[in-house]
Motif scaffolding. Structure first.
Motif, short mmCIF file in Angstrom:
data_model
loop_
_atom_site.label_atom_id
_atom_site.label_comp_id
_atom_site.label_asym_id
_atom_site.label_seq_id
_atom_site.Cartn_x
_atom_site.Cartn_y
_atom_site.Cartn_z
N THR A 295 -10.60 26.21 -36.37
CA THR A 295 -10.99 25.20 -37.35
C THR A 295 -12.03 24.24 -36.78
O THR A 295 -13.01 23.90 -37.44
CB THR A 295 -9.75 24.41 -37.81
N ASN A 296 -11.83 23.81 -35.55
CA ASN A 296 -12.79 22.94 -34.87
C ASN A 296 -13.11 23.55 -33.51
O ASN A 296 -12.20 23.76 -32.70
CB ASN A 296 -12.21 21.53 -34.68
N LYS A 297 -14.38 23.86 -33.27
CA LYS A 297 -14.78 24.49 -32.01
C LYS A 297 -15.81 23.61 -31.32
O LYS A 297 -16.82 23.25 -31.90
CB LYS A 297 -15.34 25.89 -32.27
N TYR A 298 -15.53 23.29 -30.05
CA TYR A 298 -16.39 22.39 -29.29
C TYR A 298 -16.76 23.00 -27.95
O TYR A 298 -15.92 23.65 -27.31
CB TYR A 298 -15.68 21.06 -29.02
N THR A 299 -17.99 22.79 -27.51
CA THR A 299 -18.33 23.02 -26.11
C THR A 299 -17.77 21.86 -25.30
O THR A 299 -17.31 20.86 -25.84
CB THR A 299 -19.84 23.08 -25.91
N TYR A 300 -17.81 21.98 -23.97
CA TYR A 300 -17.38 20.86 -23.14
C TYR A 300 -18.13 19.60 -23.51
O TYR A 300 -17.54 18.52 -23.66
CB TYR A 300 -17.64 21.17 -21.66
N ARG A 301 -19.45 19.71 -23.62
CA ARG A 301 -20.26 18.53 -23.87
C ARG A 301 -19.98 17.94 -25.25
O ARG A 301 -19.95 16.72 -25.42
CB ARG A 301 -21.75 18.89 -23.75
N GLU A 302 -19.78 18.80 -26.23
CA GLU A 302 -19.45 18.31 -27.57
C GLU A 302 -18.10 17.59 -27.56
O GLU A 302 -17.94 16.55 -28.23
CB GLU A 302 -19.43 19.46 -28.57
N TRP A 303 -17.14 18.13 -26.79
CA TRP A 303 -15.86 17.43 -26.74
C TRP A 303 -15.99 16.07 -26.07
O TRP A 303 -15.32 15.11 -26.45
CB TRP A 303 -14.76 18.24 -26.05
N MET A 304 -16.83 15.96 -25.06
CA MET A 304 -17.02 14.65 -24.43
C MET A 304 -17.54 13.62 -25.42
O MET A 304 -17.16 12.45 -25.38
CB MET A 304 -17.96 14.79 -23.23
N LEU A 305 -18.39 14.05 -26.35
CA LEU A 305 -18.85 13.15 -27.41
C LEU A 305 -17.69 12.78 -28.33
O LEU A 305 -17.57 11.63 -28.77
CB LEU A 305 -19.98 13.80 -28.20
N MET A 306 -16.83 13.77 -28.62
CA MET A 306 -15.66 13.48 -29.44
C MET A 306 -14.73 12.49 -28.74
O MET A 306 -14.23 11.54 -29.34
CB MET A 306 -14.91 14.78 -29.75
N GLN A 307 -14.51 12.70 -27.43
CA GLN A 307 -13.64 11.79 -26.68
C GLN A 307 -14.26 10.40 -26.62
O GLN A 307 -13.55 9.39 -26.71
CB GLN A 307 -13.39 12.33 -25.28
N GLU A 308 -15.56 10.34 -26.46
CA GLU A 308 -16.24 9.04 -26.43
C GLU A 308 -16.04 8.30 -27.74
O GLU A 308 -15.97 7.06 -27.77
CB GLU A 308 -17.72 9.23 -26.15
N SER A 309 -15.90 9.06 -28.84
CA SER A 309 -15.66 8.43 -30.14
C SER A 309 -14.20 8.06 -30.35
O SER A 309 -13.87 7.45 -31.38
CB SER A 309 -16.11 9.38 -31.27
N GLY A 310 -13.33 8.44 -29.40
CA GLY A 310 -11.92 8.06 -29.47
C GLY A 310 -10.96 9.18 -29.79
O GLY A 310 -9.74 8.95 -29.85
N ALA A 311 -11.43 10.41 -29.99
CA ALA A 311 -10.54 11.53 -30.34
C ALA A 311 -9.65 11.90 -29.16
O ALA A 311 -10.02 11.74 -28.00
CB ALA A 311 -11.36 12.74 -30.78
#
Length: 375
Positions: A295-311
Protein backbone atom coordinates in the motif's frame (compact mmCIF):
# COMPACT_ATOMS: atom_id res chain seq x y z
CA UNK A 1 12.20 -18.99 -11.53
CA UNK A 2 13.47 -20.14 -14.95
CA UNK A 3 15.70 -18.44 -17.49
CA UNK A 4 17.45 -19.58 -20.67
CA UNK A 5 21.02 -18.39 -20.31
CA UNK A 6 24.43 -18.55 -21.91
CA UNK A 7 27.16 -17.98 -19.34
CA UNK A 8 30.70 -16.71 -19.80
CA UNK A 9 33.37 -17.90 -17.36
CA UNK A 10 31.98 -15.80 -14.50
CA UNK A 11 28.70 -14.08 -15.20
CA UNK A 12 25.61 -12.90 -13.38
CA UNK A 13 22.53 -14.57 -14.78
CA UNK A 14 20.95 -11.18 -15.31
CA UNK A 15 22.67 -11.17 -18.75
CA UNK A 16 20.87 -13.45 -21.19
CA UNK A 17 21.80 -14.54 -24.71
CA UNK A 18 20.19 -16.65 -27.40
CA UNK A 19 23.33 -17.94 -29.12
CA UNK A 20 23.73 -21.66 -29.70
CA UNK A 21 26.15 -23.28 -27.26
CA UNK A 22 27.50 -26.55 -25.96
CA UNK A 23 25.81 -28.93 -23.57
CA UNK A 24 26.34 -28.05 -19.92
CA UNK A 25 28.66 -30.45 -18.07
CA UNK A 26 28.91 -28.69 -14.67
CA UNK A 27 28.05 -25.49 -12.85
CA UNK A 28 29.37 -23.99 -9.59
CA UNK A 29 28.95 -20.73 -7.70
CA UNK A 30 31.96 -18.44 -7.75
CA UNK A 31 31.79 -18.23 -3.94
CA UNK A 32 30.93 -20.93 -1.42
CA UNK A 33 29.28 -18.34 0.85
CA UNK A 34 28.17 -14.73 0.66
CA UNK A 35 27.62 -12.32 3.57
CA UNK A 36 25.03 -9.58 3.04
CA UNK A 37 23.68 -6.89 5.35
CA UNK A 38 19.95 -6.74 6.09
CA UNK A 39 18.23 -4.64 3.44
CA UNK A 40 20.96 -5.06 0.81
CA UNK A 41 20.90 -6.97 -2.49
CA UNK A 42 23.55 -9.16 -4.12
CA UNK A 43 23.80 -10.52 -7.67
CA UNK A 44 24.85 -14.17 -7.63
CA UNK A 45 27.50 -15.38 -10.11
CA UNK A 46 28.27 -18.86 -11.41
CA UNK A 47 30.92 -20.63 -13.45
CA UNK A 48 29.76 -22.99 -16.20
CA UNK A 49 31.66 -25.74 -18.00
CA UNK A 50 32.02 -25.40 -20.92
CA UNK A 51 32.02 -21.60 -21.05
CA UNK A 52 29.57 -21.42 -23.97
CA UNK A 53 27.00 -23.79 -22.45
CA UNK A 54 23.32 -22.93 -22.85
CA UNK A 55 20.81 -24.25 -20.35
CA UNK A 56 17.60 -23.69 -18.46
CA UNK A 57 18.16 -22.37 -14.91
CA UNK A 58 15.97 -22.35 -11.81
CA UNK A 59 16.88 -20.46 -8.61
CA UNK A 60 15.55 -21.10 -5.10
CA UNK A 61 16.17 -20.10 -1.48
CA UNK A 62 15.90 -22.48 1.46
CA UNK A 63 14.39 -19.68 3.56
CA UNK A 64 12.94 -16.74 1.59
CA UNK A 65 12.11 -14.99 4.89
CA UNK A 66 15.86 -14.60 5.47
CA UNK A 67 16.88 -13.95 1.85
CA UNK A 68 14.89 -14.30 -1.35
CA UNK A 69 16.25 -14.77 -4.86
CA UNK A 70 14.60 -13.85 -8.15
CA UNK A 71 14.65 -15.39 -11.63
CA UNK A 72 17.88 -13.57 -12.52
CA UNK A 73 19.82 -14.57 -9.40
CA UNK A 74 19.38 -11.34 -7.43
CA UNK A 75 19.38 -11.97 -3.67
CA UNK A 76 17.47 -9.65 -1.30
CA UNK A 77 18.57 -9.89 2.37
CA UNK A 78 15.53 -9.56 4.64
CA UNK A 79 16.42 -10.51 8.19
CA UNK A 80 19.40 -11.70 10.24
CA UNK A 81 20.00 -15.42 9.72
CA UNK A 82 21.33 -17.98 7.25
CA UNK A 83 19.93 -19.84 4.27
CA UNK A 84 21.09 -21.62 1.15
CA UNK A 85 20.44 -20.59 -2.45
CA UNK A 86 20.41 -23.26 -5.13
CA UNK A 87 20.70 -23.14 -8.90
CA UNK A 88 19.36 -26.05 -10.91
CA UNK A 89 20.61 -25.99 -14.50
CA UNK A 90 19.56 -28.84 -16.79
CA UNK A 91 19.83 -31.29 -13.92
CA UNK A 92 23.13 -29.90 -12.63
CA UNK A 93 22.90 -28.20 -9.22
CA UNK A 94 25.06 -25.96 -7.09
CA UNK A 95 24.52 -24.30 -3.71
CA UNK A 96 25.81 -21.23 -1.92
CA UNK A 97 25.38 -20.30 1.74
CA UNK A 98 23.89 -16.86 2.39
CA UNK A 99 24.70 -15.19 5.71
CA UNK A 100 22.57 -12.15 6.52
CA UNK A 101 24.02 -9.84 9.17
CA UNK A 102 22.95 -6.59 10.78
CA UNK A 103 23.65 -3.62 8.55
CA UNK A 104 25.10 -0.27 9.49
CA UNK A 105 22.48 2.41 10.19
CA UNK A 106 21.70 4.55 7.18
CA UNK A 107 23.27 8.02 7.44
CA UNK A 108 20.60 10.36 8.70
CA UNK A 109 18.33 7.54 9.92
CA UNK A 110 18.01 9.30 13.28
CA UNK A 111 16.41 12.37 11.69
CA UNK A 112 13.76 14.00 13.91
CA UNK A 113 14.84 11.99 16.98
CA UNK A 114 14.98 13.93 20.25
CA UNK A 115 17.92 13.87 22.66
CA UNK A 116 15.84 11.55 24.88
CA UNK A 117 15.27 8.97 22.11
CA UNK A 118 11.75 9.71 20.85
CA UNK A 119 10.37 10.51 17.41
CA UNK A 120 9.54 14.20 17.61
CA UNK A 121 5.80 13.99 16.91
CA UNK A 122 2.63 13.33 18.90
CA UNK A 123 -0.12 10.71 18.71
CA UNK A 124 -3.44 10.78 20.52
CA UNK A 125 -4.21 7.72 22.63
CA UNK A 126 -7.37 9.19 24.20
CA UNK A 127 -9.37 12.39 23.92
CA UNK A 128 -7.04 14.11 26.37
CA UNK A 129 -3.65 12.39 26.15
CA UNK A 130 -0.85 12.22 23.58
CA UNK A 131 2.39 10.23 23.43
CA UNK A 132 5.68 10.10 21.57
CA UNK A 133 7.07 6.81 20.24
CA UNK A 134 10.62 5.61 20.89
CA UNK A 135 13.02 5.77 17.96
CA UNK A 136 12.82 1.99 17.43
CA UNK A 137 11.73 -1.31 18.95
CA UNK A 138 13.16 -2.29 22.34
CA UNK A 139 16.20 -4.61 22.33
CA UNK A 140 18.12 -6.44 25.08
CA UNK A 141 21.54 -8.07 25.47
CA UNK A 142 21.63 -10.58 28.33
CA UNK A 143 25.43 -10.85 28.67
CA UNK A 144 25.71 -7.16 29.60
CA UNK A 145 22.18 -6.59 30.93
CA UNK A 146 21.79 -3.70 28.46
CA UNK A 147 18.58 -2.29 27.03
CA UNK A 148 18.55 -0.12 23.90
CA UNK A 149 16.30 1.11 21.11
CA UNK A 150 16.82 -0.20 17.58
CA UNK A 151 18.98 2.22 15.59
CA UNK A 152 16.26 2.64 12.94
CA UNK A 153 12.50 2.28 13.00
CA UNK A 154 12.42 -0.49 10.41
CA UNK A 155 14.88 -2.92 12.02
CA UNK A 156 14.01 -6.08 13.93
CA UNK A 157 16.36 -8.83 15.14
CA UNK A 158 14.59 -11.65 13.31
CA UNK A 159 16.13 -15.09 13.78
CA UNK A 160 18.65 -13.73 16.31
CA UNK A 161 15.84 -14.26 18.83
CA UNK A 162 16.26 -18.04 18.58
CA UNK A 163 19.52 -17.69 20.55
CA UNK A 164 17.72 -16.26 23.58
CA UNK A 165 19.42 -17.22 26.87
CA UNK A 166 20.61 -15.76 30.18
CA UNK A 167 24.19 -15.35 28.87
CA UNK A 168 24.02 -14.69 25.14
CA UNK A 169 25.76 -11.63 23.70
CA UNK A 170 23.26 -11.48 20.84
CA UNK A 171 20.58 -8.80 20.90
CA UNK A 172 16.95 -9.93 21.12
CA UNK A 173 13.70 -8.02 20.64
CA UNK A 174 10.93 -10.60 21.16
CA UNK A 175 9.91 -10.86 24.82
CA UNK A 176 7.39 -12.74 26.93
CA UNK A 177 4.79 -10.51 28.60
CA UNK A 178 5.92 -8.43 31.60
CA UNK A 179 9.54 -9.62 31.36
CA UNK A 180 11.16 -6.32 32.31
CA UNK A 181 13.44 -7.99 34.86
CA UNK A 182 11.74 -5.94 37.58
CA UNK A 183 10.45 -7.45 40.84
CA UNK A 184 6.85 -7.69 39.63
CA UNK A 185 5.99 -10.94 41.39
CA UNK A 186 6.05 -12.93 38.15
CA UNK A 187 8.02 -16.20 38.20
CA UNK A 188 9.22 -15.63 34.64
CA UNK A 189 10.15 -11.98 34.84
CA UNK A 190 13.44 -11.89 32.93
CA UNK A 191 13.66 -10.68 29.31
CA UNK A 192 15.34 -13.97 28.30
CA UNK A 193 12.57 -16.14 29.80
CA UNK A 194 11.37 -19.01 27.61
CA UNK A 195 9.12 -20.62 30.25
CA UNK A 196 6.08 -22.06 28.44
CA UNK A 197 3.76 -21.81 31.48
CA UNK A 198 1.58 -18.72 31.01
CA UNK A 199 0.74 -18.63 34.73
CA UNK A 200 4.39 -17.80 35.45
CA UNK A 201 3.94 -14.38 33.78
CA UNK A 202 1.34 -13.11 36.28
CA UNK A 203 2.27 -9.88 38.09
CA UNK A 204 1.13 -9.13 41.63
CA UNK A 205 -0.39 -12.60 42.19
CA UNK A 206 -3.57 -11.82 40.23
CA UNK A 207 -4.20 -12.93 36.67
CA UNK A 208 -6.30 -9.83 36.05
CA UNK A 209 -3.45 -7.43 36.81
CA UNK A 210 -2.06 -5.37 33.97
CA UNK A 211 1.48 -3.98 34.06
CA UNK A 212 0.29 -0.60 35.26
CA UNK A 213 -0.02 1.19 38.61
CA UNK A 214 1.29 -0.94 41.49
CA UNK A 215 2.36 -3.64 38.98
CA UNK A 216 4.23 -1.29 36.64
CA UNK A 217 7.55 -2.97 37.48
CA UNK A 218 6.53 -5.52 34.86
CA UNK A 219 6.56 -2.77 32.22
CA UNK A 220 9.88 -2.73 30.31
CA UNK A 221 9.99 1.07 30.23
CA UNK A 222 9.17 1.87 33.85
CA UNK A 223 12.14 0.24 35.54
CA UNK A 224 14.97 0.05 33.00
CA UNK A 225 17.70 2.38 31.82
CA UNK A 226 17.75 2.63 28.02
CA UNK A 227 21.28 2.84 26.61
CA UNK A 228 22.18 6.45 25.67
CA UNK A 229 18.89 7.78 27.09
CA UNK A 230 19.26 7.27 30.85
CA UNK A 231 18.15 10.84 31.58
CA UNK A 232 14.54 9.84 30.90
CA UNK A 233 14.58 6.47 32.68
CA UNK A 234 11.21 5.73 34.23
CA UNK A 235 9.28 7.85 31.76
CA UNK A 236 8.84 5.17 29.09
CA UNK A 237 5.95 2.71 29.12
CA UNK A 238 3.83 0.30 27.05
CA UNK A 239 0.43 1.39 25.74
CA UNK A 240 -2.70 -0.21 27.23
CA UNK A 241 -5.10 -2.11 24.97
CA UNK A 242 -7.57 0.80 25.07
CA UNK A 243 -4.81 3.21 24.04
CA UNK A 244 -3.73 1.02 21.11
CA UNK A 245 -7.38 0.76 20.09
CA UNK A 246 -7.83 4.55 20.17
CA UNK A 247 -4.60 5.05 18.22
CA UNK A 248 -5.63 2.83 15.29
CA UNK A 249 -9.41 3.16 15.64
CA UNK A 250 -11.84 4.24 12.95
CA UNK A 251 -13.41 7.09 14.87
CA UNK A 252 -12.43 10.64 15.72
CA UNK A 253 -9.11 12.34 15.04
CA UNK A 254 -7.24 9.06 14.51
CA UNK A 255 -9.47 7.67 11.76
CA UNK A 256 -7.51 6.46 8.71
CA UNK A 257 -4.19 7.55 10.15
CA UNK A 258 -2.51 4.18 9.68
CA UNK A 259 -1.48 2.31 6.55
CA UNK A 260 0.55 -0.80 5.80
CA UNK A 261 3.89 -0.23 4.11
CA UNK A 262 7.29 -1.50 3.00
CA UNK A 263 10.64 0.26 3.28
CA UNK A 264 13.30 -0.32 0.62
CA UNK A 265 11.39 -3.30 -0.76
CA UNK A 266 12.33 -5.37 2.30
CA UNK A 267 10.99 -4.18 5.65
CA UNK A 268 7.24 -4.66 6.13
CA UNK A 269 5.08 -3.11 8.82
CA UNK A 270 2.57 -0.39 9.62
CA UNK A 271 2.94 3.37 9.16
CA UNK A 272 1.36 5.63 11.79
CA UNK A 273 0.67 9.27 10.92
CA UNK A 274 0.83 11.84 13.78
CA UNK A 275 -2.11 14.00 14.82
CA UNK A 276 -0.71 17.10 13.11
CA UNK A 277 0.92 16.18 9.83
CA UNK A 278 2.13 17.85 6.66
CA UNK A 279 2.95 15.33 3.90
CA UNK A 280 6.62 15.70 2.89
CA UNK A 281 5.97 14.49 -0.68
CA UNK A 282 3.01 14.22 -3.01
CA UNK A 283 1.08 10.93 -2.87
CA UNK A 284 3.28 9.64 -0.05
CA UNK A 285 0.63 7.99 2.12
CA UNK A 286 -2.44 5.82 1.53
CA UNK A 287 -4.43 4.87 4.60
CA UNK A 288 -5.32 1.34 5.67
CA UNK A 289 -4.36 -1.68 3.52
CA UNK A 290 -5.91 -1.78 0.03
CA UNK A 291 -2.74 -3.42 -1.37
CA UNK A 292 -1.39 -5.13 1.74
CA UNK A 293 2.21 -4.25 2.54
CA UNK A 294 2.49 -2.72 -0.94
CA UNK A 295 0.00 0.00 0.00
CA UNK A 296 2.85 2.39 0.85
CA UNK A 297 6.32 1.78 -0.60
CA UNK A 298 9.32 3.88 0.38
CA UNK A 299 13.02 3.91 -0.38
CA UNK A 300 15.31 4.54 2.58
CA UNK A 301 15.57 8.20 1.64
CA UNK A 302 11.83 8.58 1.17
CA UNK A 303 11.21 7.06 4.58
CA UNK A 304 13.64 9.53 6.16
CA UNK A 305 11.47 12.32 4.75
CA UNK A 306 8.42 10.59 6.22
CA UNK A 307 10.14 10.28 9.61
CA UNK A 308 11.19 13.91 9.45
CA UNK A 309 7.50 14.75 9.02
CA UNK A 310 6.71 12.76 12.19
CA UNK A 311 5.59 9.37 10.83
CA UNK A 312 6.25 6.22 12.86
CA UNK A 313 6.94 2.71 11.49
CA UNK A 314 6.29 -0.50 13.43
CA UNK A 315 8.07 -3.44 11.73
CA UNK A 316 6.52 -6.90 11.46
CA UNK A 317 8.96 -8.59 13.81
CA UNK A 318 7.39 -12.05 13.91
CA UNK A 319 6.82 -14.22 16.98
CA UNK A 320 8.94 -16.45 19.22
CA UNK A 321 7.65 -19.62 20.92
CA UNK A 322 10.38 -20.94 23.20
CA UNK A 323 13.42 -20.71 20.91
CA UNK A 324 11.50 -21.12 17.67
CA UNK A 325 11.06 -17.91 15.67
CA UNK A 326 8.55 -17.55 12.84
CA UNK A 327 6.72 -15.06 10.62
CA UNK A 328 9.50 -12.46 10.69
CA UNK A 329 8.65 -9.69 8.21
CA UNK A 330 5.24 -11.30 7.72
CA UNK A 331 3.32 -10.60 10.93
CA UNK A 332 3.95 -8.29 13.86
CA UNK A 333 2.58 -8.39 17.41
CA UNK A 334 3.13 -5.59 19.92
CA UNK A 335 2.42 -6.13 23.60
CA UNK A 336 0.00 -3.93 25.49
CA UNK A 337 -0.03 -3.42 29.27
CA UNK A 338 -3.44 -5.11 29.54
CA UNK A 339 -3.94 -8.67 30.82
CA UNK A 340 -6.51 -11.03 29.28
CA UNK A 341 -6.68 -14.26 31.24
CA UNK A 342 -3.71 -16.49 30.35
CA UNK A 343 -3.00 -14.05 27.53
CA UNK A 344 -2.50 -10.32 27.16
CA UNK A 345 -3.89 -7.86 24.64
CA UNK A 346 -1.74 -7.01 21.60
CA UNK A 347 -1.61 -4.84 18.52
CA UNK A 348 -1.55 -7.21 15.53
CA UNK A 349 -0.06 -6.28 12.16
CA UNK A 350 -0.60 -8.46 9.08
CA UNK A 351 -0.66 -8.21 5.30
CA UNK A 352 -4.26 -7.04 5.14
CA UNK A 353 -5.10 -5.54 8.53
CA UNK A 354 -4.11 -3.97 11.79
CA UNK A 355 -6.06 -4.80 14.93
CA UNK A 356 -5.91 -3.94 18.63
CA UNK A 357 -8.68 -6.32 19.69
CA UNK A 358 -6.78 -9.61 19.82
CA UNK A 359 -4.68 -11.36 22.47
CA UNK A 360 -1.66 -13.67 22.55
CA UNK A 361 -0.48 -16.13 25.20
CA UNK A 362 1.85 -14.55 27.74
CA UNK A 363 4.78 -16.91 27.19
CA UNK A 364 5.15 -15.96 23.52
CA UNK A 365 7.94 -13.60 22.52
CA UNK A 366 6.49 -10.47 20.88
CA UNK A 367 7.73 -6.99 20.00
CA UNK A 368 7.79 -4.03 22.39
CA UNK A 369 7.56 -0.39 21.31
CA UNK A 370 7.71 2.07 24.16
CA UNK A 371 6.02 5.47 24.36
CA UNK A 372 6.45 8.56 26.51
CA UNK A 373 3.53 10.67 27.68
CA UNK A 374 3.46 14.26 26.49
CA UNK A 375 4.16 16.55 29.40
Amino acid sequence: MKTISRLSLIVALALLTTSCGSKLRSIVFTSESVTIAVGDTYQMSVQATPEDAEFEATWSSSNPDVASIDAKGLVVAKTIGTCTVTINADGKTATCDIIVVEGEPMPGADVNVTDYGAINSYFSISESKQVQFSRGNLQYQASSGTWRFASTQWLCRGLENQYISATTDRWIDLFGWATSGGASGAVANQPYSTDADDSHYIVGDNIENGIIGPNARGDWGRTNHIQDYESRSGYWRVLTAAEWQYLVGDDGARANRWGLGTINGVFRGVVLIPDQWTPPMSDCFTSRAPYGYNTNKYTYREWMLMQESGAVFLPAGGVRNGQEVSNVNVDGFYWSATADGNAAKVLSVGNDLISASGSRYRHLGLSVRLVMDRF
